[in-house]
Design a protein around this motif. Sequence first.
Motif, PDB file in Angstrom:
ATOM      1  N   UNK A 101       0.844  -1.205   0.000  1.00 30.11           N
ATOM      2  CA  UNK A 101       0.000   0.000   0.000  1.00 30.11           C
ATOM      3  C   UNK A 101       0.874   1.249   0.000  1.00 30.11           C
ATOM      4  N   UNK A 102       1.929   1.251   0.823  1.00 32.03           N
ATOM      5  CA  UNK A 102       2.833   2.398   0.887  1.00 32.03           C
ATOM      6  C   UNK A 102       3.508   2.636  -0.463  1.00 32.03           C
ATOM      7  N   UNK A 103       4.010   1.582  -1.080  1.00 33.76           N
ATOM      8  CA  UNK A 103       4.655   1.724  -2.394  1.00 33.76           C
ATOM      9  C   UNK A 103       3.652   2.235  -3.424  1.00 33.76           C
ATOM     10  N   UNK A 104       2.424   1.722  -3.377  1.00 34.20           N
ATOM     11  CA  UNK A 104       1.384   2.185  -4.298  1.00 34.20           C
ATOM     12  C   UNK A 104       1.102   3.665  -4.132  1.00 34.20           C
ATOM     13  N   UNK A 105       1.005   4.126  -2.878  1.00 27.29           N
ATOM     14  CA  UNK A 105       0.753   5.540  -2.619  1.00 27.29           C
ATOM     15  C   UNK A 105       1.911   6.406  -3.112  1.00 27.29           C
ATOM     16  N   UNK A 106       3.140   5.952  -2.899  1.00 24.45           N
ATOM     17  CA  UNK A 106       4.303   6.711  -3.372  1.00 24.45           C
ATOM     18  C   UNK A 106       4.268   6.830  -4.894  1.00 24.45           C
ATOM     19  N   UNK A 107       3.947   5.755  -5.584  1.00 22.96           N
ATOM     20  CA  UNK A 107       3.884   5.785  -7.048  1.00 22.96           C
ATOM     21  C   UNK A 107       2.782   6.735  -7.514  1.00 22.96           C
ATOM     22  N   UNK A 108       1.600   6.643  -6.914  1.00 25.49           N
ATOM     23  CA  UNK A 108       0.473   7.505  -7.308  1.00 25.49           C
ATOM     24  C   UNK A 108       0.800   8.974  -7.049  1.00 25.49           C
ATOM     25  N   UNK A 109       1.355   9.285  -5.869  1.00 25.35           N
ATOM     26  CA  UNK A 109       1.703  10.669  -5.554  1.00 25.35           C
ATOM     27  C   UNK A 109       2.803  11.193  -6.481  1.00 25.35           C
ATOM     28  N   UNK A 110       3.738  10.337  -6.862  1.00 27.31           N
ATOM     29  CA  UNK A 110       4.783  10.758  -7.801  1.00 27.31           C
ATOM     30  C   UNK A 110       4.184  11.099  -9.160  1.00 27.31           C
ATOM     31  N   UNK A 111       3.273  10.292  -9.641  1.00 29.87           N
ATOM     32  CA  UNK A 111       2.631  10.548 -10.935  1.00 29.87           C
ATOM     33  C   UNK A 111       1.837  11.844 -10.885  1.00 29.87           C
ATOM     34  N   UNK A 112       1.083  12.047  -9.788  1.00 25.06           N
ATOM     35  CA  UNK A 112       0.304  13.284  -9.644  1.00 25.06           C
ATOM     36  C   UNK A 112       1.244  14.492  -9.585  1.00 25.06           C
ATOM     37  N   UNK A 113       2.330  14.397  -8.822  1.00 25.01           N
ATOM     38  CA  UNK A 113       3.271  15.513  -8.706  1.00 25.01           C
ATOM     39  C   UNK A 113       3.917  15.856 -10.034  1.00 25.01           C
ATOM     40  N   UNK A 114       4.357  14.854 -10.765  1.00 29.94           N
ATOM     41  CA  UNK A 114       4.970  15.100 -12.073  1.00 29.94           C
ATOM     42  C   UNK A 114       3.952  15.709 -13.031  1.00 29.94           C
ATOM     43  N   UNK A 115       2.707  15.235 -12.980  1.00 25.07           N
ATOM     44  CA  UNK A 115       1.664  15.781 -13.856  1.00 25.07           C
ATOM     45  C   UNK A 115       1.412  17.256 -13.557  1.00 25.07           C
ATOM     46  N   UNK A 116       1.395  17.633 -12.293  1.00 27.92           N
ATOM     47  CA  UNK A 116       1.173  19.045 -11.915  1.00 27.92           C
ATOM     48  C   UNK A 116       2.319  19.911 -12.423  1.00 27.92           C
ATOM     49  N   UNK A 117       3.564  19.449 -12.255  1.00 26.46           N
ATOM     50  CA  UNK A 117       4.722  20.220 -12.716  1.00 26.46           C
ATOM     51  C   UNK A 117       4.664  20.401 -14.233  1.00 26.46           C
ATOM     52  N   UNK A 118       4.352  19.342 -14.969  1.00 23.14           N
ATOM     53  CA  UNK A 118       4.271  19.431 -16.433  1.00 23.14           C
ATOM     54  C   UNK A 118       3.154  20.395 -16.840  1.00 23.14           C
ATOM     55  N   UNK A 119       1.992  20.330 -16.181  1.00 24.77           N
ATOM     56  CA  UNK A 119       0.856  21.196 -16.504  1.00 24.77           C
ATOM     57  C   UNK A 119       1.205  22.671 -16.243  1.00 24.77           C
ATOM     58  N   UNK A 120       1.870  22.933 -15.094  1.00 24.03           N
ATOM     59  CA  UNK A 120       2.273  24.309 -14.784  1.00 24.03           C
ATOM     60  C   UNK A 120       3.290  24.826 -15.803  1.00 24.03           C
ATOM     61  N   UNK A 121       4.207  23.999 -16.225  1.00 23.06           N
ATOM     62  CA  UNK A 121       5.211  24.400 -17.207  1.00 23.06           C
ATOM     63  C   UNK A 121       4.544  24.753 -18.543  1.00 23.06           C
ATOM     64  N   UNK A 122       3.549  23.979 -18.958  1.00 21.39           N
ATOM     65  CA  UNK A 122       2.840  24.266 -20.203  1.00 21.39           C
ATOM     66  C   UNK A 122       2.098  25.595 -20.106  1.00 21.39           C
ATOM     67  N   UNK A 123       1.425  25.808 -18.987  1.00 20.91           N
ATOM     68  CA  UNK A 123       0.687  27.069 -18.814  1.00 20.91           C
ATOM     69  C   UNK A 123       1.630  28.261 -18.774  1.00 20.91           C
ATOM     70  N   UNK A 124       2.795  28.122 -18.175  1.00 18.90           N
ATOM     71  CA  UNK A 124       3.775  29.194 -18.109  1.00 18.90           C
ATOM     72  C   UNK A 124       4.285  29.524 -19.512  1.00 18.90           C
ATOM     73  N   UNK A 125       4.532  28.515 -20.316  1.00 18.98           N
ATOM     74  CA  UNK A 125       4.982  28.727 -21.700  1.00 18.98           C
ATOM     75  C   UNK A 125       3.912  29.451 -22.513  1.00 18.98           C
ATOM     76  N   UNK A 126       2.634  29.146 -22.287  1.00 19.81           N
ATOM     77  CA  UNK A 126       1.548  29.796 -23.023  1.00 19.81           C
ATOM     78  C   UNK A 126       1.447  31.284 -22.657  1.00 19.81           C
ATOM     79  N   UNK A 127       1.641  31.588 -21.372  1.00 16.64           N
ATOM     80  CA  UNK A 127       1.543  32.983 -20.928  1.00 16.64           C
ATOM     81  C   UNK A 127       2.684  33.830 -21.473  1.00 16.64           C
ATOM     82  N   UNK A 128       3.824  33.262 -21.729  1.00 13.38           N
ATOM     83  CA  UNK A 128       4.978  34.013 -22.207  1.00 13.38           C
ATOM     84  C   UNK A 128       4.877  34.350 -23.694  1.00 13.38           C
ATOM     85  N   UNK A 129       4.062  33.651 -24.415  1.00 21.02           N
ATOM     86  CA  UNK A 129       3.949  33.936 -25.856  1.00 21.02           C
ATOM     87  C   UNK A 129       3.298  35.286 -26.067  1.00 21.02           C
ATOM     88  N   UNK A 130       3.891  36.072 -26.954  1.00 23.50           N
ATOM     89  CA  UNK A 130       3.346  37.381 -27.271  1.00 23.50           C
ATOM     90  C   UNK A 130       3.093  37.448 -28.753  1.00 23.50           C
TER      91      UNK A 130
END
Length: 132
Positions: A101-130
């Motif tokens: 269960x602990x390993x499963x939670x670590x894997x799920x939280x890692x996937x969620x964390x990486x997804x949030x970082x990737x999503x924020x990076x995409x949104x930041x790139x969109x805001x910088x376009x002029x």
Amino acid sequence: AVVSTQSGHYGRGTKCFEEKNVILPVGYHLGLSASTGDLADSHDVKMLKLYEVDLLPGQTFNVEEALKLVPSAEGEPDRPHVHPKKKEKGSSSVLWTILYIFIGLVVILSIVGISIVVWQKKNEDRRRKRFF
């Protein structure tokens, strides 16, 4: 039936026991088990020799009679068959469950964390376009 063991890679095996006039019915399975009592049990079956017994001239083989045979050996007293007890779930299985269960939670939280970082990076790139 002769059972022998061999430790090492070469040499003759050490005879454990020999039993004569072993009667085995047809339709059974052969099973092997071993135990050393050490914490880490590691056993390898390197070779298993089985031989078919040929009938003498004039003998016949009756399958119905062979199915009714009771396993026995000369000189061995009859013993009732005892079914092995089912392994009870102990504390070690609970610990393994908690670990999974602990390993499963670590894997799920890692996937969620990486997804949030990737999503924020995409949104930041969109805001910088002029558009000029």
